[in-house]
Motif scaffolding. Sequence first.
Motif, PDB file in Angstrom:
ATOM      1  N   ALA A  49      11.513   7.386  18.081  1.00 39.86           N
ATOM      2  CA  ALA A  49      12.538   6.516  18.651  1.00 39.86           C
ATOM      3  C   ALA A  49      12.502   5.119  18.036  1.00 39.86           C
ATOM      4  O   ALA A  49      13.500   4.399  18.073  1.00 39.86           O
ATOM      5  N   LEU A  50      11.383   4.715  17.457  1.00 39.16           N
ATOM      6  CA  LEU A  50      11.293   3.407  16.817  1.00 39.16           C
ATOM      7  C   LEU A  50      11.762   3.432  15.371  1.00 39.16           C
ATOM      8  O   LEU A  50      12.124   2.402  14.819  1.00 39.16           O
ATOM      9  N   THR A  51      11.753   4.604  14.749  1.00 37.93           N
ATOM     10  CA  THR A  51      12.108   4.683  13.336  1.00 37.93           C
ATOM     11  C   THR A  51      13.467   5.333  13.088  1.00 37.93           C
ATOM     12  O   THR A  51      14.020   5.187  12.007  1.00 37.93           O
ATOM     13  N   GLU A  52      14.008   6.057  14.058  1.00 47.68           N
ATOM     14  CA  GLU A  52      15.277   6.752  13.889  1.00 47.68           C
ATOM     15  C   GLU A  52      16.283   6.289  14.945  1.00 47.68           C
ATOM     16  O   GLU A  52      16.259   6.744  16.085  1.00 47.68           O
ATOM     17  N   PRO A  53      17.184   5.388  14.575  1.00 49.94           N
ATOM     18  CA  PRO A  53      18.138   4.830  15.553  1.00 49.94           C
ATOM     19  C   PRO A  53      19.003   5.887  16.232  1.00 49.94           C
ATOM     20  O   PRO A  53      19.326   5.761  17.408  1.00 49.94           O
ATOM     21  N   GLU A  54      19.356   6.933  15.520  1.00 54.85           N
ATOM     22  CA  GLU A  54      20.214   7.952  16.120  1.00 54.85           C
ATOM     23  C   GLU A  54      19.506   8.687  17.259  1.00 54.85           C
ATOM     24  O   GLU A  54      20.142   9.280  18.118  1.00 54.85           O
ATOM     25  N   GLY A  55      18.208   8.624  17.307  1.00 55.09           N
ATOM     26  CA  GLY A  55      17.461   9.271  18.363  1.00 55.09           C
ATOM     27  C   GLY A  55      17.395   8.469  19.648  1.00 55.09           C
ATOM     28  O   GLY A  55      17.025   8.982  20.684  1.00 55.09           O
ATOM     29  N   ARG A  56      17.775   7.195  19.603  1.00 55.45           N
ATOM     30  CA  ARG A  56      17.661   6.377  20.803  1.00 55.45           C
ATOM     31  C   ARG A  56      18.988   5.857  21.324  1.00 55.45           C
ATOM     32  O   ARG A  56      19.047   5.226  22.356  1.00 55.45           O
ATOM     33  N   ARG A  57      20.083   6.098  20.603  1.00 57.79           N
ATOM     34  CA  ARG A  57      21.386   5.627  21.076  1.00 57.79           C
ATOM     35  C   ARG A  57      22.372   6.782  21.114  1.00 57.79           C
ATOM     36  O   ARG A  57      22.441   7.588  20.205  1.00 57.79           O
ATOM     37  N   ARG A  58      23.118   6.840  22.168  1.00 56.74           N
ATOM     38  CA  ARG A  58      24.159   7.854  22.271  1.00 56.74           C
ATOM     39  C   ARG A  58      25.425   7.335  21.573  1.00 56.74           C
ATOM     40  O   ARG A  58      25.623   6.129  21.447  1.00 56.74           O
ATOM     41  N   GLY A  59      26.286   8.236  21.172  1.00 56.51           N
ATOM     42  CA  GLY A  59      27.540   7.851  20.536  1.00 56.51           C
ATOM     43  C   GLY A  59      28.447   7.140  21.530  1.00 56.51           C
ATOM     44  O   GLY A  59      28.258   7.205  22.734  1.00 56.51           O
ATOM     45  N   LEU A  60      29.463   6.427  21.016  1.00 58.23           N
ATOM     46  CA  LEU A  60      30.357   5.652  21.882  1.00 58.23           C
ATOM     47  C   LEU A  60      31.024   6.511  22.937  1.00 58.23           C
ATOM     48  O   LEU A  60      31.168   6.108  24.095  1.00 58.23           O
ATOM     49  N   GLY A  61      31.407   7.716  22.614  1.00 60.90           N
ATOM     50  CA  GLY A  61      32.066   8.592  23.556  1.00 60.90           C
ATOM     51  C   GLY A  61      31.150   9.132  24.656  1.00 60.90           C
ATOM     52  O   GLY A  61      31.610   9.553  25.707  1.00 60.90           O
ATOM     53  N   ASP A  62      29.848   9.090  24.413  1.00 64.03           N
ATOM     54  CA  ASP A  62      28.882   9.630  25.368  1.00 64.03           C
ATOM     55  C   ASP A  62      28.314   8.575  26.304  1.00 64.03           C
ATOM     56  O   ASP A  62      27.571   8.897  27.227  1.00 64.03           O
ATOM     57  N   ARG A  63      28.623   7.317  26.076  1.00 58.79           N
ATOM     58  CA  ARG A  63      28.047   6.254  26.891  1.00 58.79           C
ATOM     59  C   ARG A  63      28.773   6.132  28.215  1.00 58.79           C
ATOM     60  O   ARG A  63      29.967   6.352  28.324  1.00 58.79           O
ATOM     61  N   ALA A  64      28.043   5.753  29.258  1.00 57.05           N
ATOM     62  CA  ALA A  64      28.624   5.635  30.600  1.00 57.05           C
ATOM     63  C   ALA A  64      29.653   4.511  30.665  1.00 57.05           C
ATOM     64  O   ALA A  64      30.600   4.602  31.445  1.00 57.05           O
ATOM     65  N   ALA A  65      29.477   3.460  29.887  1.00 59.78           N
ATOM     66  CA  ALA A  65      30.388   2.322  29.944  1.00 59.78           C
ATOM     67  C   ALA A  65      31.632   2.523  29.074  1.00 59.78           C
ATOM     68  O   ALA A  65      32.505   1.666  29.038  1.00 59.78           O
ATOM     69  N   ALA A  66      31.739   3.637  28.386  1.00 61.51           N
ATOM     70  CA  ALA A  66      32.860   3.850  27.458  1.00 61.51           C
ATOM     71  C   ALA A  66      34.152   4.133  28.202  1.00 61.51           C
ATOM     72  O   ALA A  66      34.244   4.610  29.266  1.00 61.51           O
TER      73      ALA A  66
END
Length: 66
Positions: A49-66
């Motif tokens: 999770a510290l070296t691979e950003p895609e592993g710690r952030r969800r895509g814009l469509g998957d976020r609760a605030a989207a």
Amino acid sequence: MTDRRKHAAVERLVPVAEQAGVSLTHLALAVVAPGTDLGAMDVAHVPAALTEPEGRRRGLGDRAAA
């Protein structure tokens, strides 16, 4: 050893920690039993999770605030 005796033993360490200028927690961490020290592999480990950003952030469509 009963809980009362354990508590009394810990209470006797409070002045030792104060005299050393550290918290009781820091004093406890300074005492490491033989064979429990950290090795090179422990220090070198970096979670994905510290070296691979895609592993710690969800895509814009998957976020609760989207």
